[in-house]
Design a protein around this motif. Structure first.
Motif, PDB file in Angstrom:
ATOM      1  N   PRO A  95       0.826  -1.211   0.000  1.00 50.84           N
ATOM      2  CA  PRO A  95       0.000   0.000   0.000  1.00 50.84           C
ATOM      3  C   PRO A  95       0.866   1.270   0.000  1.00 50.84           C
ATOM      4  O   PRO A  95       2.081   1.200   0.222  1.00 50.84           O
ATOM      5  CB  PRO A  95      -0.772  -0.120   1.320  1.00 50.84           C
ATOM      6  N   PRO A  96       0.242   2.429  -0.230  1.00 48.63           N
ATOM      7  CA  PRO A  96       0.982   3.690  -0.131  1.00 48.63           C
ATOM      8  C   PRO A  96       1.693   3.783   1.224  1.00 48.63           C
ATOM      9  O   PRO A  96       1.177   3.321   2.242  1.00 48.63           O
ATOM     10  CB  PRO A  96      -0.113   4.751  -0.255  1.00 48.63           C
ATOM     11  N   ASN A  97       2.892   4.389   1.213  1.00 48.47           N
ATOM     12  CA  ASN A  97       3.702   4.427   2.431  1.00 48.47           C
ATOM     13  C   ASN A  97       4.733   5.537   2.317  1.00 48.47           C
ATOM     14  O   ASN A  97       4.704   6.321   1.377  1.00 48.47           O
ATOM     15  CB  ASN A  97       4.370   3.059   2.633  1.00 48.47           C
ATOM     16  N   ALA A  98       5.685   5.573   3.256  1.00 48.89           N
ATOM     17  CA  ALA A  98       6.704   6.636   3.287  1.00 48.89           C
ATOM     18  C   ALA A  98       7.591   6.629   2.038  1.00 48.89           C
ATOM     19  O   ALA A  98       8.088   7.674   1.631  1.00 48.89           O
ATOM     20  CB  ALA A  98       7.561   6.496   4.536  1.00 48.89           C
ATOM     21  N   ALA A  99       7.799   5.489   1.429  1.00 50.60           N
ATOM     22  CA  ALA A  99       8.650   5.413   0.238  1.00 50.60           C
ATOM     23  C   ALA A  99       7.898   5.842  -1.020  1.00 50.60           C
ATOM     24  O   ALA A  99       8.490   6.409  -1.934  1.00 50.60           O
ATOM     25  CB  ALA A  99       9.182   3.995   0.053  1.00 50.60           C
ATOM     26  N   SER A 100       6.601   5.536  -1.073  1.00 55.24           N
ATOM     27  CA  SER A 100       5.842   5.790  -2.290  1.00 55.24           C
ATOM     28  C   SER A 100       4.372   6.053  -1.991  1.00 55.24           C
ATOM     29  O   SER A 100       3.695   5.193  -1.408  1.00 55.24           O
ATOM     30  CB  SER A 100       5.957   4.581  -3.235  1.00 55.24           C
ATOM     31  N   ARG A 101       3.895   7.203  -2.425  1.00 58.20           N
ATOM     32  CA  ARG A 101       2.474   7.528  -2.238  1.00 58.20           C
ATOM     33  C   ARG A 101       1.573   6.609  -3.046  1.00 58.20           C
ATOM     34  O   ARG A 101       0.395   6.478  -2.753  1.00 58.20           O
ATOM     35  CB  ARG A 101       2.203   8.967  -2.641  1.00 58.20           C
ATOM     36  N   LYS A 102       2.135   5.952  -4.075  1.00 57.65           N
ATOM     37  CA  LYS A 102       1.357   5.019  -4.893  1.00 57.65           C
ATOM     38  C   LYS A 102       1.509   3.581  -4.421  1.00 57.65           C
ATOM     39  O   LYS A 102       0.862   2.686  -4.948  1.00 57.65           O
ATOM     40  CB  LYS A 102       1.790   5.116  -6.354  1.00 57.65           C
ATOM     41  N   GLY A 103       2.400   3.349  -3.457  1.00 56.91           N
ATOM     42  CA  GLY A 103       2.639   1.995  -2.986  1.00 56.91           C
ATOM     43  C   GLY A 103       3.626   1.272  -3.880  1.00 56.91           C
ATOM     44  O   GLY A 103       4.291   1.857  -4.718  1.00 56.91           O
ATOM     45  N   GLY A 104       3.705  -0.045  -3.653  1.00 59.83           N
ATOM     46  CA  GLY A 104       4.647  -0.861  -4.415  1.00 59.83           C
ATOM     47  C   GLY A 104       6.010  -0.883  -3.757  1.00 59.83           C
ATOM     48  O   GLY A 104       6.451  -1.898  -3.242  1.00 59.83           O
ATOM     49  N   PHE A 105       6.691   0.250  -3.756  1.00 66.00           N
ATOM     50  CA  PHE A 105       7.996   0.362  -3.110  1.00 66.00           C
ATOM     51  C   PHE A 105       7.798   0.667  -1.635  1.00 66.00           C
ATOM     52  O   PHE A 105       6.878   1.397  -1.254  1.00 66.00           O
ATOM     53  CB  PHE A 105       8.816   1.486  -3.747  1.00 66.00           C
ATOM     54  N   TYR A 106       8.695   0.135  -0.807  1.00 63.08           N
ATOM     55  CA  TYR A 106       8.666   0.446   0.625  1.00 63.08           C
ATOM     56  C   TYR A 106      10.061   0.239   1.194  1.00 63.08           C
ATOM     57  O   TYR A 106      10.900  -0.435   0.601  1.00 63.08           O
ATOM     58  CB  TYR A 106       7.626  -0.409   1.366  1.00 63.08           C
ATOM     59  N   TYR A 107      10.315   0.876   2.323  1.00 61.32           N
ATOM     60  CA  TYR A 107      11.615   0.783   2.970  1.00 61.32           C
ATOM     61  C   TYR A 107      11.597  -0.296   4.039  1.00 61.32           C
ATOM     62  O   TYR A 107      10.601  -0.473   4.733  1.00 61.32           O
ATOM     63  CB  TYR A 107      11.994   2.113   3.621  1.00 61.32           C
TER      64      TYR A 107
END
Length: 146
Positions: free
Chosen positions: A115-127
């Motif tokens: 889901p959207p997160n600190a790495a990407s507002r669109k989600g997919g990528f995350y830290y």
């Protein structure tokens, strides 16, 4: 009437590349674009395929995640690896992002359903927190922590 030829012949172009000149250096020297130099070298059979994000990322990226800031940073890395010159803005953004990863001791991971997160507002990528198994900026698929 054909347009005036600005670039030297293919032999000279190849010699310039062998001397270590980057595409952007040759382009500036002859008053053309970097793409024009690449096309001339390509027509002469002297190019390698250009690096893309696929050369630095092990994941199949969903279309909706290809327009994220994280992807822009990885495209900048691929551009550097292929000898391309980053714009001052690309360089600044990449340096800031790399510093952020290092300061927070994290690496990038990817899952198409994240889901959207600190790495990407669109989600997919995350830290995720960096581990000893992480050798670069990303969490390689199949590692114990990945």
């Amino acid at each position: 009437m054909p347009a005036e030829r600005k670039l030297p012949n293919s032999t000279t172009l190849r010699q310039l590349r062998k001397q270590g000149l980057r595409l952007i250096d040759i382009a500036e020297q002859y008053g053309v674009t970097e793409a024009a130099v690449w096309r001339a070298l390509d027509r002469a059979g002297f190019t390698k395929e250009r690096a893309t994000y696929k050369d630095v990322l092990p994941w199949e990226i969903a279309d909706e995640h290809k327009t994220t800031a994280v992807m822009d940073r990885f495209r900048a890395i691929a551009k550097q690896k292929s000898g391309g010159k980053l714009s001052p803005e690309e360089d600044r953004l990449l340096a800031d992002w790399l510093r952020e990863l290092a300061d927070n001791d994290v690496v990038v991971n990817y899952h198409k359903d994240a889901p959207p997160n600190a790495a990407s507002r669109k989600g997919g990528f995350y830290y995720v927190p960096r581990t000893d198994a992480d050798q670069w900026l990303i969490r390689e698929p199949g590692t114990a922590a990945g």
